[in-house]
Structures are given as C-alpha cells and as structure tokens.
Motif scaffolding. Structure first.
Motif, PDB file in Angstrom:
ATOM      1  N   GLY A  64       1.970  -2.501  -4.113  1.00 48.27           N
ATOM      2  CA  GLY A  64       2.832  -3.142  -5.097  1.00 48.27           C
ATOM      3  C   GLY A  64       4.032  -3.839  -4.520  1.00 48.27           C
ATOM      4  O   GLY A  64       4.928  -4.245  -5.248  1.00 48.27           O
ATOM      5  N   ILE A  65       4.082  -3.991  -3.212  1.00 44.05           N
ATOM      6  CA  ILE A  65       5.211  -4.657  -2.567  1.00 44.05           C
ATOM      7  C   ILE A  65       4.751  -6.004  -2.029  1.00 44.05           C
ATOM      8  O   ILE A  65       3.695  -6.106  -1.410  1.00 44.05           O
ATOM      9  N   ASP A  66       5.554  -7.021  -2.269  1.00 47.29           N
ATOM     10  CA  ASP A  66       5.292  -8.339  -1.698  1.00 47.29           C
ATOM     11  C   ASP A  66       5.676  -8.277  -0.219  1.00 47.29           C
ATOM     12  O   ASP A  66       6.837  -8.043   0.109  1.00 47.29           O
ATOM     13  N   PRO A  67       4.713  -8.485   0.702  1.00 48.62           N
ATOM     14  CA  PRO A  67       5.041  -8.369   2.127  1.00 48.62           C
ATOM     15  C   PRO A  67       6.105  -9.366   2.587  1.00 48.62           C
ATOM     16  O   PRO A  67       6.810  -9.106   3.564  1.00 48.62           O
ATOM     17  N   ASP A  68       6.259 -10.475   1.864  1.00 50.04           N
ATOM     18  CA  ASP A  68       7.311 -11.435   2.223  1.00 50.04           C
ATOM     19  C   ASP A  68       8.704 -10.892   1.926  1.00 50.04           C
ATOM     20  O   ASP A  68       9.695 -11.419   2.414  1.00 50.04           O
ATOM     21  N   GLN A  69       8.776  -9.840   1.115  1.00 56.41           N
ATOM     22  CA  GLN A  69      10.062  -9.248   0.754  1.00 56.41           C
ATOM     23  C   GLN A  69      10.409  -8.013   1.594  1.00 56.41           C
ATOM     24  O   GLN A  69      11.412  -7.363   1.342  1.00 56.41           O
ATOM     25  N   ARG A  85      10.821  -2.391  -4.081  1.00 57.58           N
ATOM     26  CA  ARG A  85       9.612  -2.370  -4.904  1.00 57.58           C
ATOM     27  C   ARG A  85      10.057  -2.463  -6.360  1.00 57.58           C
ATOM     28  O   ARG A  85      10.818  -1.622  -6.836  1.00 57.58           O
ATOM     29  N   SER A 105      10.530   3.140  -7.542  1.00 61.99           N
ATOM     30  CA  SER A 105      10.862   1.722  -7.507  1.00 61.99           C
ATOM     31  C   SER A 105      12.297   1.592  -7.032  1.00 61.99           C
ATOM     32  O   SER A 105      13.044   2.564  -6.995  1.00 61.99           O
ATOM     33  N   TYR A 127      -0.364  -7.029   6.662  1.00 63.68           N
ATOM     34  CA  TYR A 127      -0.347  -6.316   5.383  1.00 63.68           C
ATOM     35  C   TYR A 127      -1.670  -6.565   4.682  1.00 63.68           C
ATOM     36  O   TYR A 127      -2.092  -7.714   4.516  1.00 63.68           O
TER      37      TYR A 127
END
Length: 150
Positions: A64-69, A85, A105, A127
């Motif tokens: 559920g995590i954007d790897p870019d973030q 998250r 989160s 990722y």
C-alpha cells in the motif's frame, strides 16, 4: 536518587539485562557476528535482514505504499527507510463509521545498522508486490578467499 536505592535499582536492571542476554543465547537471538541490527517485531514496515558472502539483503514489507514516496538513504553504515502510508479509510467522511483500525498508517522511519564492509556505491533497490528489496554489495576485500596450499 538516594545512593542505596540507586545501587539496588541498577542491580535489578543489571540482573534483568543479564537474564535477557542468557535467554537470547539459548534461543539463538544473540547479536549476529555480522553486527546487523534492527528493531524488534511490530515496527513498520516489517524488515527481514540477512546477508550472503557478497551482499547484505534487506526486505521491507510495505504493502500500500507508493515506492516513489519512500526515501532510502545509506549514511555511515546506517540504512534508513522513511515515508508515509496513507490511511485506507477516508478522513472526514461522515458516512463512514470506523469500528476498528488494524492497518498502520502515517509517517514511518526505520534505521538498520549495517556491517563495516558494505560498499555504498553498490546499492540496488526494487519494489514488487508490496515488498521493497534492497541489496547492498560488500567490498571485495571483505570477500572470503580460498588459499591454495603450495
């Protein structure tokens, strides 16, 4: 603190620390000779940390995590993962009643102390399916060598 209380408190804590080390030794949880250390269970994201003769391998379980973030840094032998998250439940929605919230989160930051022989110029990160895999190569001088007997 009064001197008699201070010596008693440090004695009790010293006893607990000694007991914890003995239990760690019995159950194989003692400090590994590679000196890789991380936090215990329950931290987010959960990490598996291991090594091969050629690299240190870190797996961060972060669905559920954007790897870019996610910010991954390696500085003086410490690998740091930081990011956020998002909540799965929309905030401020009056139509949603939340009865339980088990998914963590918010902002997170994890740090892992690495062995001295890692090479900061040989780091790869990928990722896939909610798992962040970081591989850090070890310096060639630290690689085991087979010695031929003449």
């Amino acid at each position: 603190m009064y001197p008699s209380l201070q010596s008693h408190a440090s004695g009790v804590f010293g006893d607990f620390e000694r007991l914890r080390r003995e239990l760690d030794d019995v159950f194989g949880l003692g400090t590994a000779p590679t000196s890789i250390r991380s936090a215990g269970p329950g931290a987010f994201p959960a990490l598996n940390v291991g090594h091969t003769p050629a690299s240190v391998e870190i797996y961060a379980f972060a669905p559920g995590i954007d790897p870019d973030q996610v910010e991954v840094t390696l500085d003086r032998g410490v690998l740091t993962l930081a990011g956020e998250r998002p909540s799965a439940v929309p905030e401020g929605n009056e139509k949603v009643s939340v009865y339980g919230r088990e998914r963590l989160s918010g902002r997170f930051k994890r740090a892992v102390s690495l062995p001295d022989d890692v090479d900061p110029d040989r780091v790869q990160a990928s990722y896939r399916d909610g798992v962040l895999h970081i591989s850090i190569g070890r310096r060639e001088a630290a690689q085991p060598k087979r010695i031929t007997i003449q």
